[in-house]
Design a protein around this motif. Structure first.
Motif, short mmCIF file in Angstrom:
data_model
loop_
_atom_site.label_atom_id
_atom_site.label_comp_id
_atom_site.label_asym_id
_atom_site.label_seq_id
_atom_site.Cartn_x
_atom_site.Cartn_y
_atom_site.Cartn_z
N ALA A 91 37.86 57.47 45.15
CA ALA A 91 37.92 56.20 45.87
C ALA A 91 37.17 55.13 45.09
CB ALA A 91 37.32 56.35 47.26
N VAL A 92 37.60 53.88 45.34
CA VAL A 92 36.89 52.74 44.76
C VAL A 92 36.84 51.64 45.81
CG1 VAL A 92 39.03 51.83 43.70
CG2 VAL A 92 36.80 51.06 42.86
N PHE A 93 35.67 51.02 45.93
CA PHE A 93 35.55 49.82 46.76
C PHE A 93 35.83 48.67 45.80
CE2 PHE A 93 33.46 52.79 49.50
CZ PHE A 93 33.69 52.31 50.77
N VAL A 94 36.85 47.88 46.10
CA VAL A 94 37.25 46.83 45.17
C VAL A 94 36.60 45.50 45.52
CG1 VAL A 94 39.45 47.97 44.66
CG2 VAL A 94 39.37 46.17 46.39
N LEU A 95 36.42 44.74 44.46
CA LEU A 95 35.80 43.43 44.55
C LEU A 95 36.86 42.37 44.79
CD1 LEU A 95 33.12 41.94 44.05
CD2 LEU A 95 33.59 42.06 41.61
N GLY A 96 38.09 42.70 44.40
CA GLY A 96 39.18 41.72 44.49
C GLY A 96 39.33 40.92 43.22
N LYS A 97 38.69 41.39 42.15
CA LYS A 97 38.75 40.71 40.85
C LYS A 97 39.32 41.68 39.82
CE LYS A 97 36.14 37.03 42.07
NZ LYS A 97 36.62 36.80 43.42
N GLU A 98 40.23 41.16 38.99
CA GLU A 98 40.86 41.98 37.95
C GLU A 98 39.85 42.64 37.03
OE1 GLU A 98 44.08 42.57 37.18
OE2 GLU A 98 44.92 41.38 38.82
N TRP A 99 38.80 41.89 36.66
CA TRP A 99 37.86 42.41 35.65
C TRP A 99 37.14 43.68 36.08
CZ3 TRP A 99 33.07 42.56 37.70
CH2 TRP A 99 32.70 41.57 38.61
N GLN A 100 37.16 43.98 37.38
CA GLN A 100 36.52 45.23 37.83
C GLN A 100 37.15 46.44 37.16
OE1 GLN A 100 36.60 45.90 42.11
NE2 GLN A 100 35.49 47.82 41.92
N PHE A 101 38.42 46.34 36.77
CA PHE A 101 39.14 47.50 36.23
C PHE A 101 39.25 47.48 34.71
CE2 PHE A 101 40.75 46.41 40.47
CZ PHE A 101 40.23 47.50 41.14
N LYS A 102 38.53 46.56 34.08
CA LYS A 102 38.51 46.47 32.62
C LYS A 102 37.96 47.80 32.08
CE LYS A 102 36.29 43.49 29.18
NZ LYS A 102 35.81 44.60 28.43
N ASP A 103 38.62 48.31 31.07
CA ASP A 103 38.22 49.56 30.42
C ASP A 103 38.41 50.81 31.28
OD1 ASP A 103 37.48 48.06 28.18
OD2 ASP A 103 35.43 47.80 28.93
#
Length: 173
Positions: A91-103
């Motif tokens: 699971a991941v709690f998302v921030l709603g920003k694309e950069w959270q998933f960088k790399d």
């Protein structure tokens, strides 16, 4: 880098939270929220912990019927995960920003949210605008009240219910 099928890897499952402090659920307050069903603002928890940032927090889910306990590792630095650790991320709690998933070792949001369940926790009276990006992703939006703490437990239980359902569906894949 190759990820094994869609089965969950061996070991303690991992839940990722954003390291950004402008998100509601962080490494500081995730334990109270998921274990006790109580939302404590991050700044309050940071003061209580004197700014000491844990690398990893263990959250336990009490499994009602068997009185057993399931443990989850919560982390906020995906960059420290080894390739084999990604198989344990559930699971991941998302921030709603694309950069959270960088790399991250996935090609896009579709692949991420097929392998990992996403949660976006927001205040119920926040503008819909804040959840616009998230609505395009396959994530569960969980709303909590700014003031009615007695409603937090229902939000935390919804996270657990969705997570357990997701893990069950993945283990049969």
């Amino acid at each position: 880098m190759h990820l094994k099928g869609s089965k969950i890897g061996e070991g303690v499952p991992i839940i990722l939270v954003p390291s950004a402090s402008q998100t509601l659920i962080t490494i500081y307050n995730v334990k109270e929220f998921l274990e006790d069903g109580v939302f404590v603002p991050t700044d309050v928890k940071m003061k209580a912990m004197r700014g000491v940032r844990p690398d990893c927090v263990t959250v336990q889910k009490k499994l009602s019927r068997e009185r057993a306990v399931a443990a989850y590792e919560v982390r906020d630095k995906p960059s420290t995960l080894k390739p084999e650790d990604w198989d344990r991320v559930v699971a991941v709690f998302v921030l709603g920003k694309e950069w959270q998933f960088k790399d991250w070792p996935f090609k896009d949001h579709v692949e991420i949210f097929n392998k990992i369940i996403g949660f976006y926790v927001r205040f119920e009276d926040d503008s819909v605008e804040s959840a616009k990006t998230v609505k395009q992703w396959n994530v569960k939006i969980i709303s909590i009240s700014k003031f009615k703490r007695h409603q937090d437990r229902a939000a935390a239980l919804e996270v657990w219910d969705r997570l357990e359902e997701f893990i069950r569906s993945r283990s049969h894949a």
